[in-house]
Every structure is written in structure tokens, then in C-alpha cells.
Design an enzyme around this catalytic site. Structure first.
Site, PDB file in Angstrom:
ATOM      1  N   THR A 152       0.839  -1.196   0.000  1.00 24.09           N
ATOM      2  CA  THR A 152       0.000   0.000   0.000  1.00 24.09           C
ATOM      3  C   THR A 152       0.872   1.244   0.000  1.00 24.09           C
ATOM      4  OG1 THR A 152      -0.100  -0.038   2.424  1.00 24.09           O
ATOM      5  CG2 THR A 152      -1.856  -1.207   1.221  1.00 24.09           C
ATOM      6  N   ASP A 153       0.239   2.370  -0.359  1.00 25.32           N
ATOM      7  CA  ASP A 153       0.907   3.681  -0.320  1.00 25.32           C
ATOM      8  C   ASP A 153       2.194   3.717  -1.135  1.00 25.32           C
ATOM      9  OD1 ASP A 153      -1.082   4.624   1.444  1.00 25.32           O
ATOM     10  OD2 ASP A 153       0.007   3.821   3.163  1.00 25.32           O
ATOM     11  N   GLY A 154       2.167   3.041  -2.290  1.00 25.89           N
ATOM     12  CA  GLY A 154       3.315   3.098  -3.189  1.00 25.89           C
ATOM     13  C   GLY A 154       4.397   2.090  -2.899  1.00 25.89           C
TER      14      GLY A 154
END
Length: 692
Positions: free
Chosen positions: A502-504
């Protein structure tokens, strides 16, 4: 009179000598296009919108990806200048970068219908990195029956210069007369691999210290263990104005009668990518009813493919297959010196007009790496009427190459799914006898790490992706079961070694270790139970992650494989979460920068210069046995990023940089565009949210 040949690896490039120096400007006019293209195309997808936003960012002069010369753009290798990999500075550029420039503009043309930027990219490539008449002046002296003087290779830079060996019979060049008869010229139409875009070394045009830029240069020349840290940058046009008494030739070739000369080396994977992209441009423009808009560039791509056949031939045109012993391996006649694969290079050169006697030479490449193969280019050059070369046998040769490349990958595929290194017709570059039991492919010897040993060329996962992405595209387009079988084993292996958080957050394979070798090739894949690969490290290489996403998207579109689509889309979304002001990038720790000041015979192996050689770079940097990588590149001392390197050399932590490589940004951009092309807004989470 003798030709000081390139003995291994790459060479470098310059421009088609202009009548006057090109005007260098760091800015140019550019109007953003994303908003207008989106407004004119209501069917555009969210991924295509992100492509256009990234396209604007790459083309924005404030970002620093290009330098403008007389209205044409030349891409830098990276926005940042201090970066050392294959190019030794970020403001050099490569034929690879030009091929990606074409790809960027082709993807834009598909969405916008505007093909002028694509044609301008081809014009820039032709102007600056395909040597012109003034850059290769004595080709008329080339004798196809005696293409080059044999020079043995060594694995170690410390063994150079290597001697010219007149007693070794070389084969006949079967392409020269056909190509000159077809195109009415003795010149080669192919890219040189490296340009000094800002002329930072100061060689200018043909070593004359002019301000002409970009300037053709070269680095790699001395065997498989010569890393970039052990190279001496030198001009492709050798006038003896710099270096030692005979310029830089005495570092590479033992030739007491060396003449002033020119020499270039082609990186075949880049020319093949240019052909592949021209095929895409033709298909997309034709679907728009606009095929005529790219007809000239496409015709030039077919011509480039015709000359690219030089990479299919043994270096000295010796017979392919069980070729052992420089003296005893028979010289080739006709096409029996062809392995029909994309070799690591082909090269050509000759005397300058100032030489007492004119001469010219050409060599093919004996070693083929899996990562350089391009079945899409072979397909286009043999099956697409717009890309079929004009020569009598060009399309036929590429048809043979298409089959041979697919066989090659089947032969090299490990029991795990990864594709192993490659093969050679000249063991250790000197037609030596390989170790007993070395497996073979059409008489070529299995080479675990062809050409590059520092670092090993089979180690980097990027070569897996670059090759297999083209296999996946070819499979989607043609349905060829051979390509499908390769992908059915490779894709699960790649997905198993990839994570998307998640989040890159994401991790893809970085380095690999190989064990065993493939079975002898008999025409049928065996599964290679004796060949295995292990992924030993992971990273966040944004360009390779994008290439992996494209591979998975092609495979998913062809097969409906849900895991491939989910992983491919997950990588795209993770990449977009790592956007900054200049593009898509993540920080990198560069522990290898400890090699900036390595002396020769250090633990890593520093820069070797023979004790009896003393010379200078154009700026006065001394080249002698005490030289290091950085001492002959003193311009780096003025680079603001060098402070981190200096601190590391003084015992500080390894420096960390956030690099914006041009090819990486284009790989991300074209991955976004590809999703829109193949899947539209299917399963678009933003649209689903709107419906809820």
C-alpha cells in the site's frame, strides 16, 4: 596500414557533422498538451490521463530531460548529471534513450493523432546518433572479402593493448554488396551507442575540440571484466590530438602503424526497439487513417533493420557452430557465419581521410544475450509490409531470426521460469575451447554471463523484463504458442517474486543467481531440470517495474489471466504513488560509488593504464598508471552532488540519490498508455466509486 578495431563491448556516437556548430540552448518552447487531448477524447481512461500528465512533465524544459539543438531535442540519460552506470555521466545519452524517445512520441501519437513529435524524434535520432557522411568518410575502401583484421580479446583490462593478428583468416561479409546496391551508399545506417550531449569531455566533432555537441565518444573497449569504473572515455574519431602519441589507440590495440581513424559501435537492442516502436506507430497511425503521416520514418526503420542484420553474424564472419581455435575455425562464406540472433554489438570504422592509405572495416558480434532479443522487431521486419527491408534477403533473414530467437529463449528457460544468460560462437572472445560439457545451441556455446562480468550480465532482472515484454506483446498480437509456452512458465515465476503493498510500496526482483546449464538444444524444450535461478535481492527500480507491468498486461490481455492483470495494475498504481516534481522516482543508495577513486589492483579493480602510457584528456586531466575513474573526470569535482560521494570516500555513509532516468520515465509513461489501449476503463475503481 592496419585497422585498430574495437575488441569488445560498445562504442560511442556524435552528430552528422553540421556546417556550423549547433546552438546549445537549455530551454525550448513547449505548450502542455494533456488538457487539450483529454478534452478532444472523451473515451480517454484514467491511466491514459496519467500518461499525458507524465508526458507533459517529461517534455517540460524545466524538468531537464532534454537539451535542444537547432529545434531538435536530444534526451539526456538522466536529469541528474552525477550518475554512473553504463553511461559514465547522466548528461551523456545512448541509443537506448533515443529508442525510448521514439516510444514516448508514438504513444502520444496514438492518443492525440499528432505524429509530428514522433517524426521529429526520428529526425533527431538520424541527425545526432546515426553517423552521417562526414562521420564515416572512407567506407568506399571497405573490402567485404576481408572485413577486418583479427584481434584476440582478453577477459582482463590489464592485458590490453591486444595485438593485431594478421595470420588468422576471417570470413566474407555477405551483406555489404547487397546493402550498398539497395541503398546506393557504402555507409552504415545504424545508431552509435553513446553521445556526450554537452561535450563535457571536449572532443567536439572528430576530436577537434570544437564546441560541436553532441559529440561521439566511447568508453568500453577492454574485455568482459572492464566495468564502467575501469574505462577511459575517448573520441570515436581519433585524430591523436589527445591521449598519448597515438591518441588513445595504444590503450586498446597494439598497432605500431596506427592511423588516424573513426569507429562506431551499435547496440542492437536499441535499434531493434526503434524498429519495434516504428511498427507500433505504423499500426496506430494506420488505424487512425493516418498511415502516411509516419511513412517516411517507418521506411527508415525498415532500412535500419536491414543494417541491423550485421548483429546476426559472427564477429569475424567465421562459420557458426563448434568454432574453436582462431586459426582452425573456418572462415564463413555466404550466410554460414550467421547465428541469426541479436548479438551484443556490431561495429564499423576506417581511416580518416588524412591517412596515407584509405581502409575500412566491419565486424559482427559473436555473443548473444537473452536480454537483447526482440521478437517483435523480427516479426515486424519479416511480416509487416511497411517494415520489410528493401534488400533482396532482408525480410527472409528476419523471418529466420524470429524462429531462432524463440528457440533461443526456449533453450535458455530455467526450470523455475527465468531466462538464462546466452551463448557465444567465440569463447572468451578468442575462439578458445570452452569447458568440457558446455551445452550448445545450433553449435553456439552456452555462456552464463555473456560479455559483461562486472557485474555479471545474467544478474540483473531488467534484462528479463526487457526481453520477455517483447515476447508477451508478440504472443498477444500473433497467438504464437511457442511464445505462450515461454510466458506460461515465466509469468508465475515473476509474480511469485513480486510484492505490491500500500501507499506506493512494491518490490520486484533485482539480482539473481544461477546454477547449472540448459540441456543441449535438439529442437524441443526439455524443461531444463539442470538449470535453476534464485532471486537473491529485490528493489524498487521504477523503469523495470513498469516494464514488468507491461509484460503482465500483454499476457493478461492475451490469456485473461487475473493474477497477471491484478499484479500489473497494482504495479502501475504503486508507481503513480511515487510521483515527484520531475516524474516517478524512489531514492537509491549507491554503495558502488566507493569505486570513484579506486586505484588499479584495488579490491574492486580500478582503472588500468599501462606504465608506458602517458597522455591527457582535452581539459588537461592526466591519463597514466596513477589515474582513477574520477581523476580523468575532474568535471565531477564541480558537481554539487559530488559532496555526498566525497563524504563516502572519506568514510561516510554510502550516498543516496533520487534519479530520474529518461528511459525509466518513458517505461512508466508507456505502461500507463498501454493499460488504456488494452483494457480501457474496465474495472476502473474511480468509476465504480462514482456508481456506488
Amino acid at each position: 596500414m592496419s585497422a585498430a578495431l574495437l575488441t569488445t563491448g560498445f562504442m560511442v556516437a556524435s552528430q552528422n557533422a553540421p556546417a556550423a556548430p549547433a546552438e546549445l540552448t537549455s530551454t525550448y518552447e513547449y505548450e502542455p498538451v494533456a488538457a487539450s487531448v483529454i478534452a478532444e477524447n472523451p473515451e480517454i481512461t484514467r491511466y491514459e490521463e496519467r500518461f499525458l500528465a507524465l508526458y507533459d512533465k517529461i517534455k517540460d524544459p524545466a524538468s531537464g530531460y532534454f537539451r535542444e539543438f537547432d529545434g531538435l531535442l536530444v534526451p539526456y540519460h538522466s536529469v541528474e548529471n552525477l550518475i554512473v552506470e553504463a553511461p559514465d555521466t547522466g548528461h551523456a545519452t545512448t541509443s537506448e534513450a533515443f529508442s525510448y524517445y521514439l516510444w514516448l512520441e508514438a504513444a502520444y501519437g496514438r492518443l492525440s493523432g499528432d505524429w509530428d513529435p514522433f517524426n521529429s524524434a526520428w529526425e533527431s535520432m538520424e541527425t545526432f546518433i546515426i553517423p552521417g557522411t562526414a562521420d564515416q568518410p572512407t567506407n568506399a575502401s571497405y573490402d567485404p572479402s576481408d572485413p577486418a583484421t583479427y584481434i584476440p580479446e582478453s577477459l582482463e583490462p590489464g592485458d590490453y593493448p591486444m595485438p593485431l593478428t594478421d595470420g588468422v583468416d576471417v570470413g566474407q561479409d555477405p551483406l555489404a554488396d547487397e546493402l550498398s546496391g539497395t541503398y546506393g551508399t557504402d555507409e552504415i545506417y545504424g545508431m552509435h551507442w553513446l553521445l556526450d550531449v554537452d561535450n563535457v569531455y571536449g572532443y567536439g566533432f572528430c576530436g577537434d575540440e570544437s564546441d560541436d555537441a553532441p559529440a561521439y565518444i566511447n568508453t568500453f573497449q577492454r574485455g568482459s571484466n572492464e566495468s564502467v569504473w575501469e574505462t577511459v572515455p575517448h573520441p570515436s574519431c581519433e585524430t591523436f590530438a589527445h591521449g598519448g602519441e597515438s591518441g588513445f589507440t595504444d590503450l586498446f590495440v597494439d598497432d605500431p602503424e596506427a592511423s588516424e581513424q573513426w569507429r562506431y559501435t551499435n547496440a542492437p537492442d536499441a535499434d531493434a526497439r526503434a524498429v519495434q516502436v516504428a511498427h507500433l506507430a505504423h499500426e496506430w497511425a494506420s488505424e487512425q487513417g493516418n498511415g502516411a503521416a509516419v511513412a517516411d520514418s517507418v521506411a527508415n526503420a525498415a532500412k535500419m533493420g536491414d543494417y541491423l542484420r550485421y548483429s546476426m553474424f559472427d564477429k569475424y564472419f567465421k562459420e557458426v557452430g563448434d568454432c574453436v581455435g582462431a586459426e582452425s575455425c573456418p572462415p564463413g562464406t555466404g550466410k554460414d557465419s550467421a547465428h541469426y540472433l541479436l548479438a551484443w554489438y556490431y561495429s564499423w570504422g576506417g581511416a580518416l581521410e588524412s591517412a596515407e592509405y584509405p581502409w575500412a572495416w566491419r565486424i559482427g558480434g559473436s555473443s548473444a544475450h537473452q536480454g537483447y532479443q526482440n521478437v517483435m522487431a523480427a516479426y515486424a521486419l519479416s511480416e509487416n509490409d511497411a517494415l520489410r527491408p528493401e534488400s533482396p534477403t532482408g525480410a527472409e533473414d528476419w523471418g529466420t531470426s524470429l524462429d531462432r530467437q524463440l528457440e533461443f529463449l526456449q533453450w535458455l528457460q530455467s526450470s523455475d521460469g527465468g531466462i538464462a544468460g546466452g551463448a557465444t560462437n567465440s569463447w572468451e572472445g578468442s575462439y578458445n575451447e570452452p569447458p568440457a560439457g558446455t551445452s550448445t545451441f545450433h553449435g553456439l556455446f552456452y555462456d552464463e554471463k555473456p560479455v559483461w562480468h562486472d557485474p555479471p550480465s545474467n544478474q540483473w532482472f531488467g534484462f528479463q523484463v526487457w526481453d520477455v515484454e517483447r515476447v508477451a506483446e508478440y504472443h498477444r498480437v500473433t497467438g504464437d504458442e511457442r511464445a505462450g509456452d515461454i510466458l506460461d512458465d515465466w509469468v508465475p515465476w515473476a509474480i511469485e517474486n513480486t510484492t505490491v503493498g500500500t501507499d506506493g510500496d512494491f518490490q520486484i526482483p533485482a539480482d539473481m543467481e544461477w546454477n547449472g546449464q540448459p540441456d543441449d538444444w535438439t529442437g524441443t524444450p526439455t524443461g531444463n531440470p539442470g538449470l535453476s535461478v534464485e532471486v537473491v535481492s529485490h528493489n524498487q527500480d521504477v523503469g523495470i517495474a513498469a516494464g514488468l507491468a507491461k509484460t503482465l498486461l500483454h499476457y493478461a490481455a492475451a490469456t485473461g489471466d487475473e493474477a497477471a492483470l491484478e499484479t500489473g495494475e497494482g504495479l502501475l498504481d504503486a508507481l503513480m504513488a511515487n510521483e515527484d516534481d520531475l516524474g516517478i522516482a524512489v531514492p537509491e543508495v549507491r554503495e558502488d560509488y566507493s569505486r570513484f577513486d579506486d586505484p588499479y589492483e584495488s579490491e574492486n579493480g580500478g582503472l588500468y593504464v599501462p606504465d608506458d602510457f602517458t597522455g591527457t584528456m582535452p581539459n588537461g586531466d592526466t591519463v597514466d598508471s596513477d589515474s582513477t575513474f574520477e581523476s580523468i573526470r575532474s568535471f565531477y569535482f564541480d558537481d554539487p552532488d559530488y559532496a555526498q560521494v566525497a563524504d563516502h570516500l572519506d568514510g561516510g555513509p554510502a550516498p543516496e540519490f533520487t534519479y530520474h532516468r529518461f528511459w525509466s520515465q518513458v517505461d512508466v509513461a508507456t505502461a500507463l498508455a498501454l493499460h488504456g489501449e488494452l483494457f480501457g476503463d474496465e474495472d476502473d475503481p474511480e468509476e465504480e466509486g462514482a456508481e456506488d
